[in-house]
Design a protein around this motif. Structure first.
Motif, PDB file in Angstrom:
ATOM      1  N   VAL A   1       0.834  -1.206   0.000  1.00  0.00           N
ATOM      2  CA  VAL A   1       0.000   0.000   0.000  1.00  0.00           C
ATOM      3  C   VAL A   1       0.870   1.258   0.000  1.00  0.00           C
ATOM      4  O   VAL A   1       0.574   2.229  -0.711  1.00  0.00           O
ATOM      5  N   ASP A   2       1.937   1.257   0.779  1.00  0.00           N
ATOM      6  CA  ASP A   2       2.846   2.409   0.792  1.00  0.00           C
ATOM      7  C   ASP A   2       3.432   2.651  -0.595  1.00  0.00           C
ATOM      8  O   ASP A   2       3.607   3.801  -1.027  1.00  0.00           O
ATOM      9  N   PHE A   3       3.735   1.568  -1.305  1.00  0.00           N
ATOM     10  CA  PHE A   3       4.249   1.706  -2.675  1.00  0.00           C
ATOM     11  C   PHE A   3       3.187   2.344  -3.581  1.00  0.00           C
ATOM     12  O   PHE A   3       3.499   3.229  -4.393  1.00  0.00           O
ATOM     13  N   LEU A   4       1.931   1.921  -3.443  1.00  0.00           N
ATOM     14  CA  LEU A   4       0.858   2.473  -4.266  1.00  0.00           C
ATOM     15  C   LEU A   4       0.666   3.957  -3.974  1.00  0.00           C
ATOM     16  O   LEU A   4       0.453   4.761  -4.892  1.00  0.00           O
ATOM     17  N   TYR A   5       0.771   4.332  -2.702  1.00  0.00           N
ATOM     18  CA  TYR A   5       0.712   5.758  -2.344  1.00  0.00           C
ATOM     19  C   TYR A   5       1.884   6.506  -2.977  1.00  0.00           C
ATOM     20  O   TYR A   5       1.725   7.619  -3.502  1.00  0.00           O
ATOM     21  N   GLU A   6       3.048   5.891  -2.929  1.00  0.00           N
ATOM     22  CA  GLU A   6       4.250   6.505  -3.500  1.00  0.00           C
ATOM     23  C   GLU A   6       4.084   6.758  -5.001  1.00  0.00           C
ATOM     24  O   GLU A   6       4.598   7.736  -5.546  1.00  0.00           O
ATOM     25  N   MET A   7       3.337   5.872  -5.666  1.00  0.00           N
ATOM     26  CA  MET A   7       3.109   6.011  -7.107  1.00  0.00           C
ATOM     27  C   MET A   7       2.054   7.064  -7.425  1.00  0.00           C
ATOM     28  O   MET A   7       1.789   7.345  -8.600  1.00  0.00           O
ATOM     29  N   GLY A   8       1.454   7.633  -6.397  1.00  0.00           N
ATOM     30  CA  GLY A   8       0.516   8.734  -6.624  1.00  0.00           C
ATOM     31  C   GLY A   8      -0.949   8.374  -6.516  1.00  0.00           C
ATOM     32  O   GLY A   8      -1.805   9.195  -6.861  1.00  0.00           O
ATOM     33  N   LEU A   9      -1.278   7.173  -6.042  1.00  0.00           N
ATOM     34  CA  LEU A   9      -2.684   6.799  -5.921  1.00  0.00           C
ATOM     35  C   LEU A   9      -3.274   7.339  -4.628  1.00  0.00           C
ATOM     36  O   LEU A   9      -2.604   7.377  -3.602  1.00  0.00           O
ATOM     37  N   SER A  10      -4.531   7.738  -4.696  1.00  0.00           N
ATOM     38  CA  SER A  10      -5.230   8.194  -3.504  1.00  0.00           C
ATOM     39  C   SER A  10      -5.660   6.984  -2.684  1.00  0.00           C
ATOM     40  O   SER A  10      -5.618   5.839  -3.156  1.00  0.00           O
ATOM     41  N   SER A  11      -6.102   7.212  -1.462  1.00  0.00           N
ATOM     42  CA  SER A  11      -6.555   6.118  -0.598  1.00  0.00           C
ATOM     43  C   SER A  11      -7.722   5.379  -1.234  1.00  0.00           C
ATOM     44  O   SER A  11      -7.787   4.147  -1.217  1.00  0.00           O
ATOM     45  N   GLU A  12      -8.639   6.123  -1.837  1.00  0.00           N
ATOM     46  CA  GLU A  12      -9.792   5.505  -2.496  1.00  0.00           C
ATOM     47  C   GLU A  12      -9.351   4.607  -3.648  1.00  0.00           C
ATOM     48  O   GLU A  12      -9.842   3.487  -3.811  1.00  0.00           O
ATOM     49  N   ASN A  13      -8.394   5.099  -4.442  1.00  0.00           N
ATOM     50  CA  ASN A  13      -7.944   4.323  -5.592  1.00  0.00           C
ATOM     51  C   ASN A  13      -7.091   3.118  -5.193  1.00  0.00           C
ATOM     52  O   ASN A  13      -7.062   2.109  -5.900  1.00  0.00           O
ATOM     53  N   VAL A  14      -6.396   3.222  -4.062  1.00  0.00           N
ATOM     54  CA  VAL A  14      -5.665   2.057  -3.555  1.00  0.00           C
ATOM     55  C   VAL A  14      -6.657   0.930  -3.258  1.00  0.00           C
ATOM     56  O   VAL A  14      -6.418  -0.238  -3.588  1.00  0.00           O
ATOM     57  N   GLY A  15      -7.781   1.290  -2.656  1.00  0.00           N
ATOM     58  CA  GLY A  15      -8.818   0.301  -2.377  1.00  0.00           C
ATOM     59  C   GLY A  15      -9.344  -0.332  -3.650  1.00  0.00           C
ATOM     60  O   GLY A  15      -9.591  -1.542  -3.707  1.00  0.00           O
ATOM     61  N   LYS A  16      -9.497   0.463  -4.706  1.00  0.00           N
ATOM     62  CA  LYS A  16      -9.980  -0.061  -5.986  1.00  0.00           C
ATOM     63  C   LYS A  16      -8.974  -1.027  -6.593  1.00  0.00           C
ATOM     64  O   LYS A  16      -9.346  -2.054  -7.167  1.00  0.00           O
ATOM     65  N   VAL A  17      -7.690  -0.698  -6.480  1.00  0.00           N
ATOM     66  CA  VAL A  17      -6.652  -1.576  -7.026  1.00  0.00           C
ATOM     67  C   VAL A  17      -6.682  -2.932  -6.330  1.00  0.00           C
ATOM     68  O   VAL A  17      -6.604  -3.980  -6.979  1.00  0.00           O
ATOM     69  N   LEU A  18      -6.800  -2.922  -5.006  1.00  0.00           N
ATOM     70  CA  LEU A  18      -6.807  -4.175  -4.249  1.00  0.00           C
ATOM     71  C   LEU A  18      -8.063  -4.992  -4.549  1.00  0.00           C
ATOM     72  O   LEU A  18      -8.030  -6.220  -4.498  1.00  0.00           O
TER      73      LEU A  18
END
Length: 452
Positions: A274-291
């Protein structure tokens, strides 16, 4: 609308009776009349089908255009063939099974319509990747349930298989049931003297999972039966909820229709990804969508897999955060075996790295397609279509549509009409909207001819 179209068709006939100015105009109006008449018939049929659909709350196969059903059947056959090949069957054996499994293919198409009902109701049709993503998890669940009998289940659908010697999909070292699996399944189904199931089972059932799905997880991961609710299961689920994953999606991720192993990872493993996804510029909402879309991304090493892949796509100028959101499964591909060959394919055809980066940003699934089975044959046909190469930069989704069932038939209609439409209009519109766009373009062209 049907009455209005009928009047217009009648008007065209009246105009024809008075005589047209020249043969070219007559040909155009004749084509328009034919198209109008076909559209009216189709719309009346669709109207009746919508009523049928609304009455029972489902989307019947009858409500989908026959040409689309035919295309989806071919897509379903391709997915099933690929699935069987991954289980160790040869092309010949897989083909023989599928040739005997027409009812099961219909079942797969019906499942597509059930899963994506809202998409069909608004005229949005599925791409090859979306079909694959919808069917593969279902086939995996059937394999878990039936094991080496799956081929017979497919052939005899909807009846139970009756063959004595099923085709072996996987060669297990021991055909006897795994004692660990038996004990684990027994553990999750046993009840207390008060008739209560174990707390972790009750917790998952409250999330929307039934006992059969939980047993499926346990057969795949016997250790699950011994997981602590407070120490293992609940922290993972709560972490997903904190990331914005809807509670209703938890069973989808955990049965696990997609990735049962998710429960085997620690919260720290989740946090690293998740920290990597944040680092790539994804918002918290979009991190949830990716997972939700690709829970397997948790299994990838950040330093050995995700970061090098992100670096490679950035070298092409692609928007990595957008690519992760739209097609996270692309990050599971091998850079050397999958990504670089596709990049080289487009470079050899005259595209710049910047153009390739734009294409992958617009259509992340582009790199998931086979060169031999998809990209090359569709490129060869594209060269016959009289479009500039830049059209594929604008609409790389071209490679996601069936060549035989979608691309070729619609291009033939456009050429017959003697007009020109954008590639996006030709392929992405529903059958009805495509006919309307084609008709409108023909009318505009006729008006210009009349003015001259």
């Amino acid at each position: 609308m049907i009455k209005s179209l009928s009047f217009n068709s009648h008007l065209l006939v009246m105009l024809g009776n008075f005589g047209l100015q020249n043969s070219r105009r007559a040909t155009s109006h004749g084509f328009l009349f034919c198209l109008k008449d076909q559209t009216i018939t189709k719309m009346k049929k669709d109207a009746r089908l919508r009523v049928d659909s609304e009455l029972d709350g489902s989307l019947s196969l009858r409500a989908v255009p026959p040409t689309l059903i035919a295309a989806e059947k071919e897509e379903a056959k391709a997915v099933l063939t690929l699935f069987f090949k991954k289980q160790g069957l040869s092309n010949a054996v897989a083909a023989r099974i599928i040739n005997k499994s027409e009812l099961f293919i219909d079942h797969l198409v019906s499942r597509l319509h059930s899963v994506h009902k809202s998409r069909y109701l608004v005229g949005r049709e599925l791409t090859t990747l979306e079909i694959r993503d919808a069917l593969i998890p279902y086939l995996e669940s059937l394999l878990e349930e039936h094991g080496s009998m799956l081929a017979d289940v497919v052939e005899s659908f909807p009846h139970p298989p009756i063959k004595d010697k099923p085709i072996t999909l996987v060669s297990p070292p021991d055909s006897a049931p795994d004692s660990k699996q038996v004990k684990a399944v027994s553990r999750v189904t046993e009840t207390s003297p008060a008739g209560m199931l174990r707390p972790q089972v009750v917790y998952l059932m409250e999330l929307g999972m039934d006992l059969e799905k939980i047993k499926l997880i346990t057969r795949r991961f016997p250790a699950f039966a011994y997981y602590s609710l407070e120490g293992k299961i609940k922290p993972v689920v709560e972490f997903l909820l904190e990331l914005g994953v809807p509670k209703s999606d938890i069973p989808i991720i955990l049965v696990i229709y997609r990735f049962p192993a998710l429960l085997t990872y620690s919260r720290q493993k989740f946090k690293t990804t998740v920290d990597f996804l944040y680092e790539m510029g994804l918002s918290s909402e979009n991190v949830g969508k990716v997972l939700t879309r690709c829970p397997t991304i948790i299994s990838y090493s950040v330093e050995d897999k995700l970061r090098p892949t992100a670096k490679y796509f950035r070298s092409l100028g692609a928007d990595v955060s957008l690519l992760l959101l739209r097609c996270p499964q692309t990050f599971g591909l091998s850079i050397e075996a999958n990504l670089k060959p596709v990049t080289q394919f487009f470079i050899e055809r005259g595209y710049t790295l910047e153009e390739i980066g734009t294409m992958i940003s617009r259509y992340g699934a582009l790199y998931t397609f086979s060169l031999a089975d998809n990209l090359i044959p569709k490129w060869d046909f594209f060269l016959t279509m009289d479009y500039s190469k830049s059209e594929l930069v604008k609409f790389p989704q071209y490679f996601g549509y069936s060549l035989e069932e979608r691309i070729k038939p619609r291009i033939a209609l456009v050429k017959k009409a003697g007009v020109r439409l954008l590639l996006n209009q030709i392929l992405s519109l529903s059958s009805r909207n495509f006919e309307n766009a084609l008709e409108k373009k023909m009318q505009q062209q006729q008006q210009l001819t009349d003015q001259v």
